[in-house]
Design a protein around this motif. Structure first.
Motif, PDB file in Angstrom:
ATOM      1  N   ILE A  86      -0.585 -10.396  21.395  1.00  0.00           N
ATOM      2  CA  ILE A  86      -1.214  -9.233  22.026  1.00  0.00           C
ATOM      3  C   ILE A  86      -0.703  -9.062  23.445  1.00  0.00           C
ATOM      4  CG2 ILE A  86      -3.424  -8.371  22.914  1.00  0.00           C
ATOM      5  CD1 ILE A  86      -4.709  -9.454  20.340  1.00  0.00           C
ATOM      6  N   SER A  87      -0.515 -10.178  24.138  1.00  0.00           N
ATOM      7  CA  SER A  87      -0.014 -10.118  25.509  1.00  0.00           C
ATOM      8  C   SER A  87       1.408  -9.565  25.576  1.00  0.00           C
ATOM      9  CB  SER A  87      -0.059 -11.513  26.130  1.00  0.00           C
ATOM     10  OG  SER A  87       0.539 -11.519  27.405  1.00  0.00           O
ATOM     11  N   GLU A  88       2.252  -9.973  24.623  1.00  0.00           N
ATOM     12  CA  GLU A  88       3.672  -9.642  24.702  1.00  0.00           C
ATOM     13  C   GLU A  88       4.095  -8.475  23.804  1.00  0.00           C
ATOM     14  OE1 GLU A  88       5.866 -13.182  23.914  1.00  0.00           O
ATOM     15  OE2 GLU A  88       4.964 -14.323  25.573  1.00  0.00           O
ATOM     16  N   LYS A  89       3.395  -8.254  22.712  1.00  0.00           N
ATOM     17  CA  LYS A  89       3.860  -7.298  21.706  1.00  0.00           C
ATOM     18  C   LYS A  89       3.063  -5.999  21.647  1.00  0.00           C
ATOM     19  CE  LYS A  89       6.546 -10.666  20.063  1.00  0.00           C
ATOM     20  NZ  LYS A  89       8.022 -10.668  20.184  1.00  0.00           N
ATOM     21  N   LEU A  90       1.855  -5.999  22.194  1.00  0.00           N
ATOM     22  CA  LEU A  90       0.998  -4.822  22.067  1.00  0.00           C
ATOM     23  C   LEU A  90       1.222  -3.881  23.245  1.00  0.00           C
ATOM     24  CD1 LEU A  90      -1.295  -3.687  20.210  1.00  0.00           C
ATOM     25  CD2 LEU A  90      -2.905  -4.658  21.873  1.00  0.00           C
ATOM     26  N   ASP A  91       1.647  -2.677  22.946  1.00  0.00           N
ATOM     27  CA  ASP A  91       1.896  -1.669  23.985  1.00  0.00           C
ATOM     28  C   ASP A  91       0.672  -0.778  24.103  1.00  0.00           C
ATOM     29  OD1 ASP A  91       2.866   0.133  25.787  1.00  0.00           O
ATOM     30  OD2 ASP A  91       4.337   1.052  24.431  1.00  0.00           O
ATOM     31  N   ILE A  92      -0.226  -1.109  25.038  1.00  0.00           N
ATOM     32  CA  ILE A  92      -1.476  -0.371  25.133  1.00  0.00           C
ATOM     33  C   ILE A  92      -1.275   1.051  25.660  1.00  0.00           C
ATOM     34  CG2 ILE A  92      -2.884  -2.444  25.390  1.00  0.00           C
ATOM     35  CD1 ILE A  92      -2.964  -1.983  28.378  1.00  0.00           C
ATOM     36  N   LYS A  93      -0.126   1.309  26.302  1.00  0.00           N
ATOM     37  CA  LYS A  93       0.124   2.662  26.789  1.00  0.00           C
ATOM     38  C   LYS A  93       0.178   3.667  25.641  1.00  0.00           C
ATOM     39  CE  LYS A  93       2.728   1.185  30.889  1.00  0.00           C
ATOM     40  NZ  LYS A  93       4.062   1.179  31.568  1.00  0.00           N
ATOM     41  N   SER A  94       0.657   3.202  24.495  1.00  0.00           N
ATOM     42  CA  SER A  94       0.772   4.116  23.354  1.00  0.00           C
ATOM     43  C   SER A  94      -0.588   4.441  22.743  1.00  0.00           C
ATOM     44  CB  SER A  94       1.686   3.507  22.287  1.00  0.00           C
ATOM     45  OG  SER A  94       1.141   2.299  21.793  1.00  0.00           O
TER      46      SER A  94
END
Length: 352
Positions: free
Chosen positions: A40-48
């Motif tokens: 979640i820290s490295e792979k999840l792009d919360i901007k999207s």
């Protein structure tokens, strides 16, 4: 033909309930906790996902708790930390968690034990995860623990007396003829394709999916897997009772468990052929071998409903007493078998 997936695990909080007998599944969840946090820290792009103030999580095959609550809390905590690390403390999303399992699951027991201090809205979603459960592009993080080893059904040919894959005298495939193993392998691949296709529709682009299952180390034969050996011992107890005339051998012949223990290589090949997800993390996790008594109680919590429907309740105590003794007698054999869990984390590819 009896099908394990058609019968619920023991709900509630009794001696043989799943909630009281799922400690080794909990250890698998804990082993994957840091991997989920890292992903979640490295792979999840919360901007999207910024257009929505709701982050939606599902646990597929949630059973009755308490393991599912630990799993989803790990995900919620990691997503909150991700937002905070990027300076979005004032923009933390609301969380909605969808607890999903078969319609026969004891959802009453599940919701009665919901953590009172949870930071998410809870919803129940009944149905098979081998088909669609949610609207299109709806879920941000899908999770499943110790559920995807269950097939959608027993391969038809293994209960067909006229088929070379007839699995006479066994309830498990691991020591059976090559045709039986092939039938199970084929069914697993078909089911995983259905699972991935359904999730591809439901998970947002850039969304993540993680699952943990009992696994088979690369190159290790099926009979050398701890989980399969324990299942073979359980089947032998049924055959012993058939030889004594307590139950009919024909009933044992038509009982096969819809379970398959895959390797990472098998899972990876299916995911890559499917094409909707990228492989982000795949690891073998060392799985502690539980004591014989723990295994016996755990198997009873999962299979009692099936045995009850197929053979009646008269044999229940004798069967599981016999199983417990065989586990004790075979402790040195079990100790030599391989016990791992597979941790797989996938990311939904962008649509072309």
């Amino acid at each position: 033909m009896a099908d394990l997936v058609a019968y619920p695990m023991n709900g509630g909080h009794g001696l043989y309930s799943y909630s009281k007998n799922s400690t080794f599944q909990r250890k698998a969840i804990d082993a994957g906790k840091e991997l989920i946090k890292e992903a979640i820290s490295e792979k999840l792009d919360i901007k999207s996902f910024s257009s929505s103030n709701t982050f939606r999580v599902t646990d597929l095959g949630c059973s009755v708790g308490p393991n599912t609550f630990h799993a989803v809390q790990n995900i919620v905590d990691a997503v909150e930390q991700k937002y905070q690390s990027q300076g979005h403390n004032s923009q933390l999303p609301e969380f909605q968690v969808f607890f999903s399992d078969h319609t026969s699951n004891d959802f009453n027991a599940l919701f009665q034990s919901l953590p009172p201090d949870r930071r998410y809205y809870a919803t129940g979603v009944p149905g098979s995860f081998y088909s669609r459960l949610f609207p299109k592009a709806f879920i941000h993080f899908a999770y499943s623990s110790y559920a995807l080893q269950f097939l959608s059904k027993v391969p038809e040919e293994v209960v067909d007396m006229n088929s070379p894959a007839w699995n006479k005298g066994r309830i498990n495939y691991s020591k059976s003829a090559d045709q039986v193993v092939k039938a199970y392998t084929t069914q697993y691949a078909k089911d995983m394709e259905c699972f991935l296709n359904a999730r591809a529709q439901e998970i947002v682009c850039g969304g993540l999916m993680a699952f943990v299952v009992p696994g088979r180390p690369s190159g290790i034969p099926h009979p050398e897997v701890y989980f399969n050996t324990a299942t073979e011992l359980f089947g032998s107890c049924l055959m012993d009772m058939a030889k004594k005339g307590i139950i009919s051998e024909e009933k044992v012949d038509c009982l096969n468990l819809p379970q398959y223990i895959a390797s990472l290589e098998e899972v990876e090949a299916i995911v890559k052929a499917n094409g909707y997800f990228s492989v982000e993390i795949m690891e073998n996790l060392t799985q502690e071998k539980p004591p014989p008594k723990v295994i016996a109680f755990s198997v009873r919590s999962g299979m009692e409903g099936m045995i009850l429907k197929h053979f009646g309740d008269e044999i229940m105590d004798e069967l599981f007493d016999s199983f417990g003794k065989k586990l004790e007698e075979s402790s040195s054999v079990l100790e030599s078998k391989k016990s791992i869990s597979l941790f797989v984390l996938l990311k939904r590819r962008a649509t072309e």
